[in-house]
Design a protein around this motif. Structure first.
Motif, PDB file in Angstrom:
ATOM      1  N   THR A 258      41.736  38.899  47.640  1.00 46.77           N
ATOM      2  CA  THR A 258      41.049  39.568  46.535  1.00 46.77           C
ATOM      3  C   THR A 258      40.109  38.545  45.914  1.00 46.77           C
ATOM      4  O   THR A 258      40.487  37.397  45.666  1.00 46.77           O
ATOM      5  CB  THR A 258      42.031  40.091  45.482  1.00 46.77           C
TER       6      THR A 258
ATOM      7  N   TRP B 196      42.348  40.931  36.907  1.00 49.18           N
ATOM      8  CA  TRP B 196      41.075  41.099  37.587  1.00 49.18           C
ATOM      9  C   TRP B 196      40.145  41.917  36.714  1.00 49.18           C
ATOM     10  O   TRP B 196      40.473  43.036  36.326  1.00 49.18           O
ATOM     11  CB  TRP B 196      41.267  41.793  38.934  1.00 49.18           C
TER      12      TRP B 196
ATOM     13  N   VAL C  82      37.964  36.924  36.978  1.00 47.36           N
ATOM     14  CA  VAL C  82      39.278  36.991  36.333  1.00 47.36           C
ATOM     15  C   VAL C  82      39.155  36.543  34.889  1.00 47.36           C
ATOM     16  O   VAL C  82      38.335  35.685  34.560  1.00 47.36           O
ATOM     17  CB  VAL C  82      40.287  36.085  37.080  1.00 47.36           C
TER      18      VAL C  82
ATOM     19  N   ALA D 136      36.716  43.037  40.866  1.00 43.48           N
ATOM     20  CA  ALA D 136      37.417  42.597  42.072  1.00 43.48           C
ATOM     21  C   ALA D 136      37.030  43.420  43.289  1.00 43.48           C
ATOM     22  O   ALA D 136      36.718  44.606  43.193  1.00 43.48           O
ATOM     23  CB  ALA D 136      38.929  42.683  41.864  1.00 43.48           C
ATOM     24  N   GLN D 137      37.050  42.749  44.435  1.00 43.74           N
ATOM     25  CA  GLN D 137      36.853  43.403  45.728  1.00 43.74           C
ATOM     26  C   GLN D 137      37.927  42.886  46.684  1.00 43.74           C
ATOM     27  O   GLN D 137      38.227  41.692  46.698  1.00 43.74           O
ATOM     28  CB  GLN D 137      35.454  43.094  46.288  1.00 43.74           C
ATOM     29  N   ASP D 138      38.483  43.776  47.475  1.00 45.99           N
ATOM     30  CA  ASP D 138      39.509  43.406  48.451  1.00 45.99           C
ATOM     31  C   ASP D 138      38.870  43.145  49.802  1.00 45.99           C
ATOM     32  O   ASP D 138      37.910  43.812  50.203  1.00 45.99           O
ATOM     33  CB  ASP D 138      40.551  44.514  48.587  1.00 45.99           C
TER      34      ASP D 138
ATOM     35  N   LEU E  84      47.535  38.757  39.848  1.00 46.34           N
ATOM     36  CA  LEU E  84      46.330  38.562  40.643  1.00 46.34           C
ATOM     37  C   LEU E  84      46.563  38.722  42.146  1.00 46.34           C
ATOM     38  O   LEU E  84      45.599  38.756  42.918  1.00 46.34           O
ATOM     39  CB  LEU E  84      45.737  37.175  40.376  1.00 46.34           C
TER      40      LEU E  84
ATOM     41  N   GLY F 175      36.778  37.901  43.032  1.00 45.64           N
ATOM     42  CA  GLY F 175      36.001  38.430  41.917  1.00 45.64           C
ATOM     43  C   GLY F 175      36.209  37.647  40.642  1.00 45.64           C
ATOM     44  O   GLY F 175      36.554  36.460  40.667  1.00 45.64           O
TER      45      GLY F 175
ATOM     46  N   TRP G 183      33.465  47.350  44.388  1.00 40.46           N
ATOM     47  CA  TRP G 183      33.902  46.484  43.288  1.00 40.46           C
ATOM     48  C   TRP G 183      34.614  47.352  42.249  1.00 40.46           C
ATOM     49  O   TRP G 183      34.111  48.405  41.870  1.00 40.46           O
ATOM     50  CB  TRP G 183      32.704  45.803  42.622  1.00 40.46           C
TER      51      TRP G 183
END
Length: 283
Positions: free
Chosen positions: A144, A130, A148, A133-135, A220, A146, A118
């Motif tokens: 993506t 973000w 915002v 965030a995690q990809d 984003l 998470g 994260w």
């Protein structure tokens, strides 16, 4: 251990201590601060964030959830016995404030997990960005997922780099239902990267439907993507995600016409710790 020793171990830099020790010590200081009004909201939030991170590290190290509950209970009992105006408490509170002063000014942190990480960002900004965030991958497409927000984290969002020809009409977040289960479903035979094996069977899950859909803002989009779709989930979904075990995973399902579903898997990891970190205001 006395309170003066706890002050040093409650600092974010106490890397040499065992995770469960850090969880205990930071919980003591957090509970003591709440009961005695020792800290500013910023320091209290920093303590909560570091306690959440230590809790996650303890679980990943193999500590039983019931053992952590017992540690939490013991820590709060210790805090309840301390005298708020004693010299010991006054000294320990000053040391905690000093230890967390630098932590409060940090604007970005990365929380590595077993398979993913994260990225937390609580810096100032005028546009949506973000915050946590995690990809993830979804076949050849990227997602993506998470929190915002502009001034802070305000929404749980999933963004996929899908063009208008592939537009999903809805999305849902699928995760373990804590009411129907007594703990995470973790297959010891699964590889670290197999997040799809870190969810319970369908009968033990619950889902949150996205409450809004829109073309994703440029800020984003996954790196290198030119277009995509953003889905916003209800606030209750973020709360449910934060309550899960860090070793678990959740599924972000995108729904297409013709009953087609495409899925991206996200590791729970230190979502709770990152979410708490976002509440720590910069000085």
């Amino acid at each position: 251990m006395g309170l003066l020793g706890l002050a040093l171990l409650a600092a974010p830099s106490a890397a040499s201590a065992l995770p469960q020790d850090l969880f205990y010590e930071r919980t003591v200081m957090s509970a003591l601060g709440e009961r005695c009004g020792l800290f500013t909201p910023e320091v209290s939030a920093a303590l909560a964030a570091s306690a959440a991170q230590a809790r996650g590290a303890s679980l990943r190290a193999g500590l039983d959830r019931r053992a952590l509950t017992a540690i939490d209970r013991e820590a709060r009992a210790k805090a309840s016995r301390a005298k708020c105006r004693s010299a010991d408490v006054t000294t320990v509170a000053a040391r905690v404030r000093d230890a967390f002063s630098a932590y409060e000014r940090i604007t970005r942190l990365t929380y590595p997990g077993d398979a993913s990480a994260w990225r937390a960002d609580r810096g100032a900004g005028r546009t949506a960005r973000w915050r946590l965030a995690q990809d993830a991958k979804m076949g050849k497409n990227r997602v993506t997922f998470g929190l915002v927000g502009r001034d802070g984290a305000s929404a749980l969002v999933a963004v996929a780099d899908l063009d208008s020809k592939q537009a999903p009409y809805a999305a849902r977040l699928v995760l373990r239902d804590e009411v129907r289960t007594i703990g995470p479903y973790l297959d010891p035979r699964a590889k670290t990267s197999q997040l799809n094996k870190k969810l319970p069977p369908p009968g033990a899950t619950k889902a949150y439907m996205a409450e809004a859909r829109a073309p994703a803002e440029d800020e984003l989009l996954p790196k290198g993507a030119s277009r995509g779709w953003a889905f916003r989930f209800p606030a209750a979904a973020a709360q449910a995600l934060a309550a899960l075990d860090p070793r678990e995973a959740v599924a972000v399902e995108f729904l297409f016409a013709g009953d087609k579903v495409r899925t991206a898997y996200v590791e729970v990891g230190d979502f709770a710790a990152g979410r708490a970190f976002l509440q720590v205001a910069s000085r």
